[in-house]
Enzyme design. Structure first.
Site, PDB file in Angstrom:
ATOM      1  N   HIS A 155       0.705  -1.294   0.176  1.00  0.00           N
ATOM      2  CA  HIS A 155      -0.342   0.737   0.184  1.00  0.00           C
ATOM      3  C   HIS A 155       0.463   0.779  -0.098  1.00  0.00           C
ATOM      4  O   HIS A 155       1.687   1.162   0.414  1.00  0.00           O
ATOM      5  CB  HIS A 155      -0.746  -0.008   1.483  1.00  0.00           C
ATOM      6  CG  HIS A 155      -2.491  -0.711   1.480  1.00  0.00           C
ATOM      7  ND1 HIS A 155      -1.609  -2.531   1.260  1.00  0.00           N
ATOM      8  CD2 HIS A 155      -3.088  -0.865   0.714  1.00  0.00           C
ATOM      9  CE1 HIS A 155      -3.189  -2.921   1.323  1.00  0.00           C
ATOM     10  NE2 HIS A 155      -3.767  -2.054   1.026  1.00  0.00           N
ATOM     11  N   LYS A 159      -0.576   4.793   4.468  1.00  0.00           N
ATOM     12  CA  LYS A 159      -1.777   3.901   5.178  1.00  0.00           C
ATOM     13  C   LYS A 159      -1.126   4.290   6.179  1.00  0.00           C
ATOM     14  O   LYS A 159       0.068   3.747   6.897  1.00  0.00           O
ATOM     15  CB  LYS A 159      -1.760   2.557   4.725  1.00  0.00           C
ATOM     16  CG  LYS A 159      -2.509   1.589   4.906  1.00  0.00           C
ATOM     17  CD  LYS A 159      -2.849   0.699   3.973  1.00  0.00           C
ATOM     18  CE  LYS A 159      -4.347  -0.103   4.542  1.00  0.00           C
ATOM     19  NZ  LYS A 159      -4.948  -0.015   4.976  1.00  0.00           N
TER      20      LYS A 159
HETATM   21  P1  NAD Z   1      -7.120  10.064   3.982  1.00  0.00           P
HETATM   22  O1  NAD Z   1      -5.951   9.998   5.830  1.00  0.00           O
HETATM   23  O2  NAD Z   1      -6.274  10.722   3.164  1.00  0.00           O
HETATM   24  O3  NAD Z   1      -8.377  10.355   4.756  1.00  0.00           O
HETATM   25  C1  NAD Z   1      -9.704  10.514   6.195  1.00  0.00           C
HETATM   26  C2  NAD Z   1     -10.274  11.708   6.309  1.00  0.00           C
HETATM   27  O4  NAD Z   1     -10.835  10.929   7.755  1.00  0.00           O
HETATM   28  C3  NAD Z   1      -9.292  13.152   7.182  1.00  0.00           C
HETATM   29  O5  NAD Z   1      -9.163  13.656   6.052  1.00  0.00           O
HETATM   30  C4  NAD Z   1      -9.476  12.932   8.516  1.00  0.00           C
HETATM   31  O6  NAD Z   1      -9.463  14.247   8.596  1.00  0.00           O
HETATM   32  C5  NAD Z   1     -10.962  12.540   7.993  1.00  0.00           C
HETATM   33  N1  NAD Z   1     -11.049  12.276   9.592  1.00  0.00           N
HETATM   34  C6  NAD Z   1     -10.060  11.873  11.015  1.00  0.00           C
HETATM   35  N2  NAD Z   1     -11.035  11.620  12.250  1.00  0.00           N
HETATM   36  C7  NAD Z   1     -12.460  12.273  11.905  1.00  0.00           C
HETATM   37  C8  NAD Z   1     -13.780  11.957  12.305  1.00  0.00           C
HETATM   38  N3  NAD Z   1     -14.332  12.305  13.426  1.00  0.00           N
HETATM   39  N4  NAD Z   1     -14.759  12.420  12.411  1.00  0.00           N
HETATM   40  C9  NAD Z   1     -14.635  12.684  10.729  1.00  0.00           C
HETATM   41  N5  NAD Z   1     -13.910  12.824   9.406  1.00  0.00           N
HETATM   42  C10 NAD Z   1     -12.777  12.442  10.437  1.00  0.00           C
HETATM   43  O7  NAD Z   1      -7.703   8.349   4.181  1.00  0.00           O
HETATM   44  P2  NAD Z   1      -7.915   7.988   3.110  1.00  0.00           P
HETATM   45  O8  NAD Z   1      -6.681   6.754   2.288  1.00  0.00           O
HETATM   46  O9  NAD Z   1      -9.446   8.399   2.454  1.00  0.00           O
HETATM   47  O10 NAD Z   1      -8.082   6.293   3.292  1.00  0.00           O
HETATM   48  C11 NAD Z   1      -9.233   6.480   4.511  1.00  0.00           C
HETATM   49  C12 NAD Z   1      -9.688   5.059   5.266  1.00  0.00           C
HETATM   50  O11 NAD Z   1     -10.395   4.450   3.890  1.00  0.00           O
HETATM   51  C13 NAD Z   1      -7.912   3.966   5.487  1.00  0.00           C
HETATM   52  O12 NAD Z   1      -8.644   3.003   6.622  1.00  0.00           O
HETATM   53  C14 NAD Z   1      -8.419   3.120   4.344  1.00  0.00           C
HETATM   54  O13 NAD Z   1      -7.521   2.170   5.440  1.00  0.00           O
HETATM   55  C15 NAD Z   1      -9.336   2.909   3.584  1.00  0.00           C
HETATM   56  N6  NAD Z   1      -9.454   2.498   2.670  1.00  0.00           N
HETATM   57  C16 NAD Z   1     -10.734   1.101   2.917  1.00  0.00           C
HETATM   58  C17 NAD Z   1     -10.922   1.413   1.146  1.00  0.00           C
HETATM   59  C18 NAD Z   1     -12.164  -0.279   0.868  1.00  0.00           C
HETATM   60  O14 NAD Z   1     -12.073  -0.131  -0.459  1.00  0.00           O
HETATM   61  N7  NAD Z   1     -12.577  -0.877   2.165  1.00  0.00           N
HETATM   62  C19 NAD Z   1      -9.927   1.774   0.141  1.00  0.00           C
HETATM   63  C20 NAD Z   1      -9.202   2.259   0.563  1.00  0.00           C
HETATM   64  C21 NAD Z   1      -8.448   3.088   1.460  1.00  0.00           C
END
Ligand code: NAD
Length: 266
Positions: A155, A159
């Site tokens: 990844h 992450k």
């Molecule tokens: P990122 O850090 O770019 O985004 C996370 C966002 O959440 C940030 O903007 C942050 O400010 C916000 N946040 C944090 N706490 C919060 C709260 N209490 N309320 C509202 N917003 C809040 O991360 P990302 O790359 O977008 O990934 C997010 C998650 O998705 C990770 O856990 C990642 O592993 C997961 N993911 C899952 C899949 C899937 O297919 N299931 C695919 C990609 C990523």
């Protein structure tokens, strides 16, 4: 069926922005709220494409959920806050569709109870990419014939959690299908962690590098042969059809759906 009112939590994140853009373009879905810790008060449209949309970034609170009345809340935030987000959504009568990873087995049992109590539905999927779901399914089938397997998940370097939710789920699926336990032997580890992490007797190796998005290899070994199953997400658009499918389905379902494969006719 009418339009489904959707909120996105983590709307300013890498995945959240992509989900907001997808919902804005998808027929039958309406984006009614965008929650994040960052950029509160800013117009979501300015963040997405420098064009105001009239949707302000707000804090995820019960008050704001009740104000905007979404039917579904898509959550892509962090492992530290996701359980709290799911709880507040269910308490407000909103169905969570969760892509945030790092959710443990204990957390899953808790969400399952909360979902039952609320008489609503929820989706938690460690991977929303169709190709990844098929990779996991093929890995589970292969495990019936090849009990020895190792997972390499790769990844991007931002992450937070490791191993990935997809790797953990793949290991669980392999363990469920395996007909025989892999043979044990003594190993001399010259460095701690040299053989990766162990889940259900499956070794998982986590790579974090700039330039990657989300990739996984499952390598099976048998006498005189190996079999490699690999999936690559090169762009976050790979997750969007799965997210849309989950949003459209969860309004018709009750209980916790864990894994996109349970919404597909595989
Ligand atoms: P990122 O850090 O770019 O985004 C996370 C966002 O959440 C940030 O903007 C942050 O400010 C916000 N946040 C944090 N706490 C919060 C709260 N209490 N309320 C509202 N917003 C809040 O991360 P990302 O790359 O977008 O990934 C997010 C998650 O998705 C990770 O856990 C990642 O592993 C997961 N993911 C899952 C899949 C899937 O297919 N299931 C695919 C990609 C990523």
């Amino acid at each position: 069926m009418g339009t489904i009112r959707v909120a996105v939590s983590g709307a300013c994140g890498r995945m959240g922005q992509k989900v907001c853009q997808t919902i804005l373009q998808e027929k039958g879905l309406e984006l009614v709220a965008a929650f994040d810790l960052q950029e509160q008060g800013a117009d979501l449209g300015i963040i997405l494409e420098n064009r105001p949309l009239g949707i302000k970034i707000e804090a995820l609170t019960a008050e704001n959920l009740k104000k905007h009345k979404p039917e579904v809340m898509v959550d892509f935030t962090t492992p530290m806050v996701v359980m709290q987000n799911i709880e507040v959504a269910l308490q407000c009568g909103v169905r969570p569709v969760v892509g945030t990873t790092g959710i443990t087995q204990v957390d899953l049992a808790r969400v399952s109870r909360q979902v039952e109590e609320s008489a609503l539905g929820a989706v938690i999927a460690p991977n929303f990419a169709l190709g990844a779901v098929l990779m996991m399914k093929f890995a589970a089938t292969t495990a019936r014939y090849f009990p020895q397997a190792e997972i390499i998940e790769l990844h991007h370097d931002k992450k937070i959690d490791a191993p990935s939710g997809t790797a953990l789920k793949t290991a669980e699926m392999i363990a469920r299908e395996r007909q025989a336990e892999p043979a044990h032997k003594e190993e001399l580890l010259k460095l701690p962690g040299a053989r990766g992490a162990l889940q259900e007797e499956v070794h998982i190796h986590s790579v974090r590098l700039n330039g990657l998005i989300a990739h996984q290899e499952v390598i099976f070994g048998g006498p005189g042969q190996t079999l490699l199953i690999r999936h690559d997400s090169y762009d976050r658009s790979s997750f969007m059809p799965g997210v849309v499918l989950a949003v459209k389905n969860i309004v018709k379902l009750q209980g916790l759906v864990y894994g996109l494969e349970n919404l597909l006719n595989l």
